[in-house]
Design a protein around this motif. Structure first.
Motif, short mmCIF file in Angstrom:
data_model
loop_
_atom_site.label_atom_id
_atom_site.label_comp_id
_atom_site.label_asym_id
_atom_site.label_seq_id
_atom_site.Cartn_x
_atom_site.Cartn_y
_atom_site.Cartn_z
N ASP A 177 0.89 -1.11 0.07
CA ASP A 177 0.05 -0.06 0.06
C ASP A 177 0.88 1.20 0.17
O ASP A 177 0.54 2.26 -0.75
CB ASP A 177 -0.96 0.10 1.27
N VAL B 123 3.94 1.59 -1.04
CA VAL B 123 4.65 1.77 -2.49
C VAL B 123 3.85 2.33 -3.40
O VAL B 123 3.91 3.16 -4.15
CB VAL B 123 5.19 0.27 -2.73
N LYS B 124 2.53 1.90 -3.64
CA LYS B 124 1.55 2.31 -4.50
C LYS B 124 1.02 3.57 -4.31
O LYS B 124 0.65 4.06 -5.18
CB LYS B 124 0.00 1.39 -4.40
N ASN B 125 1.18 4.20 -3.06
CA ASN B 125 0.79 5.39 -2.58
C ASN B 125 1.89 6.50 -2.65
O ASN B 125 1.99 7.56 -2.18
CB ASN B 125 -0.24 5.54 -1.42
N GLU B 126 2.96 5.91 -3.30
CA GLU B 126 4.42 6.79 -3.34
C GLU B 126 4.82 7.17 -2.08
O GLU B 126 5.24 8.39 -1.97
CB GLU B 126 4.06 7.79 -4.28
N ARG B 127 4.68 6.66 -1.05
CA ARG B 127 5.03 7.20 0.45
C ARG B 127 6.54 6.98 0.39
O ARG B 127 7.13 7.47 1.32
CB ARG B 127 4.57 6.30 1.44
N PHE B 128 7.28 6.36 -0.46
CA PHE B 128 8.88 6.30 -0.54
C PHE B 128 9.21 7.05 -1.44
O PHE B 128 10.37 7.14 -1.70
CB PHE B 128 9.33 4.73 -0.60
N GLU B 129 8.73 8.08 -1.93
CA GLU B 129 9.33 8.99 -3.08
C GLU B 129 9.57 10.28 -2.41
O GLU B 129 9.08 10.77 -1.66
CB GLU B 129 8.35 9.09 -4.15
#
Length: 64
Positions: free
Chosen positions: A56, A58-64
């Motif tokens: 979830d 990764v899909k919601n770009e929390r690591f970008e």
């Protein structure tokens, strides 16, 4: 306690010929992750809940 080894290891098709990748395997209670460059080094595991939270994020770009 019986040791259960991950099965059905796979890497993302997006990484095709790349050598710096990770593979994900199934465990009875979640997932396991290992480095494709050093499979003999072992792997770490995550419960189904932990794995779902990671996906979830990764899909919601929390690591970008």
């Amino acid at each position: 306690m019986k040791s259960v080894h991950p099965s059905n290891w796979r890497k993302a098709s997006y990484s095709s010929q790349e050598t710096s990748c990770v593979e994900v395997g199934r465990t009875p209670n979640g997932a396991a992750v290992r480095d494709t460059k050093d499979r003999a080094a072992g792997y770490f595991t995550a419960t189904g809940t932990q794995w779902a939270a990671f996906i979830d994020a990764v899909k919601n770009e929390r690591f970008e």
